[in-house]
Design a protein around this motif. Sequence first.
Motif, PDB file in Angstrom:
ATOM      1  N   LEU A 141      -1.587   0.310  -6.400  1.00  0.00           N
ATOM      2  CA  LEU A 141      -1.135   0.090  -7.779  1.00  0.00           C
ATOM      3  C   LEU A 141      -1.376   1.387  -8.552  1.00  0.00           C
ATOM      4  O   LEU A 141      -2.268   1.458  -9.400  1.00  0.00           O
ATOM      5  CB  LEU A 141      -1.922  -1.069  -8.397  1.00  0.00           C
ATOM      6  CG  LEU A 141      -1.558  -2.469  -7.880  1.00  0.00           C
ATOM      7  CD1 LEU A 141      -2.634  -3.484  -8.266  1.00  0.00           C
ATOM      8  CD2 LEU A 141      -0.197  -2.911  -8.407  1.00  0.00           C
ATOM      9  N   ASP A 142      -0.612   2.407  -8.217  1.00  0.00           N
ATOM     10  CA  ASP A 142      -0.818   3.706  -8.865  1.00  0.00           C
ATOM     11  C   ASP A 142      -0.005   3.780 -10.151  1.00  0.00           C
ATOM     12  O   ASP A 142       0.973   4.525 -10.259  1.00  0.00           O
ATOM     13  CB  ASP A 142      -0.462   4.843  -7.894  1.00  0.00           C
ATOM     14  CG  ASP A 142      -1.524   5.009  -6.816  1.00  0.00           C
ATOM     15  OD1 ASP A 142      -2.695   4.609  -7.055  1.00  0.00           O
ATOM     16  OD2 ASP A 142      -1.206   5.523  -5.737  1.00  0.00           O
ATOM     17  N   VAL A 143      -0.438   2.985 -11.117  1.00  0.00           N
ATOM     18  CA  VAL A 143       0.186   2.957 -12.439  1.00  0.00           C
ATOM     19  C   VAL A 143      -0.946   3.026 -13.465  1.00  0.00           C
ATOM     20  O   VAL A 143      -2.116   2.877 -13.110  1.00  0.00           O
ATOM     21  CB  VAL A 143       1.028   1.669 -12.640  1.00  0.00           C
ATOM     22  CG1 VAL A 143       2.264   1.677 -11.763  1.00  0.00           C
ATOM     23  CG2 VAL A 143       0.192   0.423 -12.381  1.00  0.00           C
ATOM     24  N   TRP A 164      -3.632  -5.315  -2.144  1.00  0.00           N
ATOM     25  CA  TRP A 164      -3.301  -4.294  -3.129  1.00  0.00           C
ATOM     26  C   TRP A 164      -4.441  -3.296  -3.245  1.00  0.00           C
ATOM     27  O   TRP A 164      -5.616  -3.653  -3.098  1.00  0.00           O
ATOM     28  CB  TRP A 164      -3.041  -4.926  -4.491  1.00  0.00           C
ATOM     29  CG  TRP A 164      -1.774  -5.729  -4.537  1.00  0.00           C
ATOM     30  CD1 TRP A 164      -1.635  -7.065  -4.313  1.00  0.00           C
ATOM     31  CD2 TRP A 164      -0.444  -5.239  -4.804  1.00  0.00           C
ATOM     32  NE1 TRP A 164      -0.315  -7.442  -4.433  1.00  0.00           N
ATOM     33  CE2 TRP A 164       0.439  -6.343  -4.743  1.00  0.00           C
ATOM     34  CE3 TRP A 164       0.078  -3.970  -5.113  1.00  0.00           C
ATOM     35  CZ2 TRP A 164       1.810  -6.218  -4.961  1.00  0.00           C
ATOM     36  CZ3 TRP A 164       1.433  -3.850  -5.336  1.00  0.00           C
ATOM     37  CH2 TRP A 164       2.294  -4.961  -5.255  1.00  0.00           C
ATOM     38  N   LYS A 165      -4.086  -2.062  -3.544  1.00  0.00           N
ATOM     39  CA  LYS A 165      -5.102  -1.024  -3.706  1.00  0.00           C
ATOM     40  C   LYS A 165      -5.206  -0.633  -5.184  1.00  0.00           C
ATOM     41  O   LYS A 165      -4.208  -0.339  -5.821  1.00  0.00           O
ATOM     42  CB  LYS A 165      -4.732   0.210  -2.869  1.00  0.00           C
ATOM     43  CG  LYS A 165      -5.795   1.305  -2.909  1.00  0.00           C
ATOM     44  CD  LYS A 165      -5.495   2.396  -1.907  1.00  0.00           C
ATOM     45  CE  LYS A 165      -4.645   3.495  -2.466  1.00  0.00           C
ATOM     46  NZ  LYS A 165      -5.314   4.371  -3.428  1.00  0.00           N
ATOM     47  N   VAL A 166      -6.428  -0.656  -5.683  1.00  0.00           N
ATOM     48  CA  VAL A 166      -6.688  -0.180  -7.045  1.00  0.00           C
ATOM     49  C   VAL A 166      -7.375   1.170  -6.910  1.00  0.00           C
ATOM     50  O   VAL A 166      -8.445   1.279  -6.302  1.00  0.00           O
ATOM     51  CB  VAL A 166      -7.580  -1.176  -7.816  1.00  0.00           C
ATOM     52  CG1 VAL A 166      -7.956  -0.606  -9.183  1.00  0.00           C
ATOM     53  CG2 VAL A 166      -6.865  -2.516  -7.970  1.00  0.00           C
ATOM     54  N   VAL A 200       1.586   7.377   5.060  1.00  0.00           N
ATOM     55  CA  VAL A 200       2.605   6.767   5.930  1.00  0.00           C
ATOM     56  C   VAL A 200       3.955   6.886   5.229  1.00  0.00           C
ATOM     57  O   VAL A 200       4.071   6.548   4.050  1.00  0.00           O
ATOM     58  CB  VAL A 200       2.257   5.288   6.200  1.00  0.00           C
ATOM     59  CG1 VAL A 200       3.349   4.621   7.010  1.00  0.00           C
ATOM     60  CG2 VAL A 200       0.908   5.205   6.910  1.00  0.00           C
ATOM     61  N   ARG A 201       4.952   7.367   5.959  1.00  0.00           N
ATOM     62  CA  ARG A 201       6.263   7.579   5.366  1.00  0.00           C
ATOM     63  C   ARG A 201       7.378   7.097   6.287  1.00  0.00           C
ATOM     64  O   ARG A 201       7.548   7.636   7.392  1.00  0.00           O
ATOM     65  CB  ARG A 201       6.484   9.087   5.101  1.00  0.00           C
ATOM     66  CG  ARG A 201       5.686   9.613   3.919  1.00  0.00           C
ATOM     67  CD  ARG A 201       6.209   9.006   2.634  1.00  0.00           C
ATOM     68  NE  ARG A 201       5.524   9.486   1.450  1.00  0.00           N
ATOM     69  CZ  ARG A 201       4.482   8.887   0.869  1.00  0.00           C
ATOM     70  NH1 ARG A 201       3.952   7.794   1.384  1.00  0.00           N
ATOM     71  NH2 ARG A 201       3.971   9.368  -0.237  1.00  0.00           N
ATOM     72  N   PRO A 202       8.155   6.092   5.837  1.00  0.00           N
ATOM     73  CA  PRO A 202       9.350   5.729   6.603  1.00  0.00           C
ATOM     74  C   PRO A 202      10.264   6.952   6.699  1.00  0.00           C
ATOM     75  O   PRO A 202      10.205   7.841   5.843  1.00  0.00           O
ATOM     76  CB  PRO A 202       9.995   4.640   5.744  1.00  0.00           C
ATOM     77  CG  PRO A 202       8.936   4.167   4.807  1.00  0.00           C
ATOM     78  CD  PRO A 202       8.001   5.307   4.599  1.00  0.00           C
TER      79      PRO A 202
END
Length: 270
Positions: free
Chosen positions: A38-40, A59-61, A212-214
């Motif tokens: 949640l990089d907001v 989710w990651k905070v 990680v990147r599609p």
Amino acid sequence: MSNQESADFIGLILTVKFANLLPQNIPNMTIDKVIVPLDVSSQADAIALIETLPQVTFWKVGLELFVSCGPQILKQLKQRNKRIFLDLKFHDIPNTVAGACRAAARYGVDLITIHATAGKVALKAAQSAAEMGANEAGVPVPKLIAISLLTSLNARELALDLKIPLELPEYALQMALLGQECGLAGAVCSPQEVAQLRRTCGDDFLLVCPGVRPSWASKGDQKRSLTPSEALKAGANYLVIGRPITEANNPMTALKLISQELDAAEKIVK
Ligand SMILES: O=c1ccn([C@@H]2O[C@H](COP(=O)(O)O)[C@@H](O)[C@H]2O)c(=O)[nH]1
């Protein structure tokens, strides 16, 4: 057009092309291996993301959100029965990281990060303090995981800027082993090192991979990336995937594409 713009454009085309071919629900468990950051900078934006992607269970905070709106967001996640990766990347003297881990553990989060470079005394103190905090609050003990080497750094920066004389994979491995020796549950590592860490640290050591990147997403500031399927096959327990999902034109479609890729990879792993 720059490489990044080309990658964004191809990502957009793929997202639009496959949107209608994908099922509305995501009926699988591989989605539970994806942790979305949640990089907001506001609680309202964070909740909007959580509600846009109801299938996401973990989710990651991180620093941006926690510094912006504090622990209130953790309550919001818990009310929605989400798992929480509190990624504050503690890095300080033993007494200070212990205090921070004790306080963080009281929130009932699932994962907490600390930099391995805080050192042995700090790592051990942090682990004991996390156990103490969780016991005081009557919540499960969170898994404390050691950051081995940030995925935004490459071998050149490690050698020339940080003056670390080890080869990058060896350095990342040594940092993960330091965490393991101090009783931590796992490590954060790039997908490029995860296979070696898995072989050396064993199956019970939790390996969480950001970076990680599609194939259809741009890398941004991530320098040691692999695709979701490659990271899973290499032995990652969890994949942290942010901007390819959260900044996609259609985050739900991006998540579905990733989920399908992981499903296919899991069949091969089994
Ligand atoms: O080595 C690390 C440790 C943590 N992170 C965090 O993961 C996400 C990655 O987001 P993307 O948008 O998928 O790049 C972000 O919150 C970082 O703080 C990391 O990237 N590398």
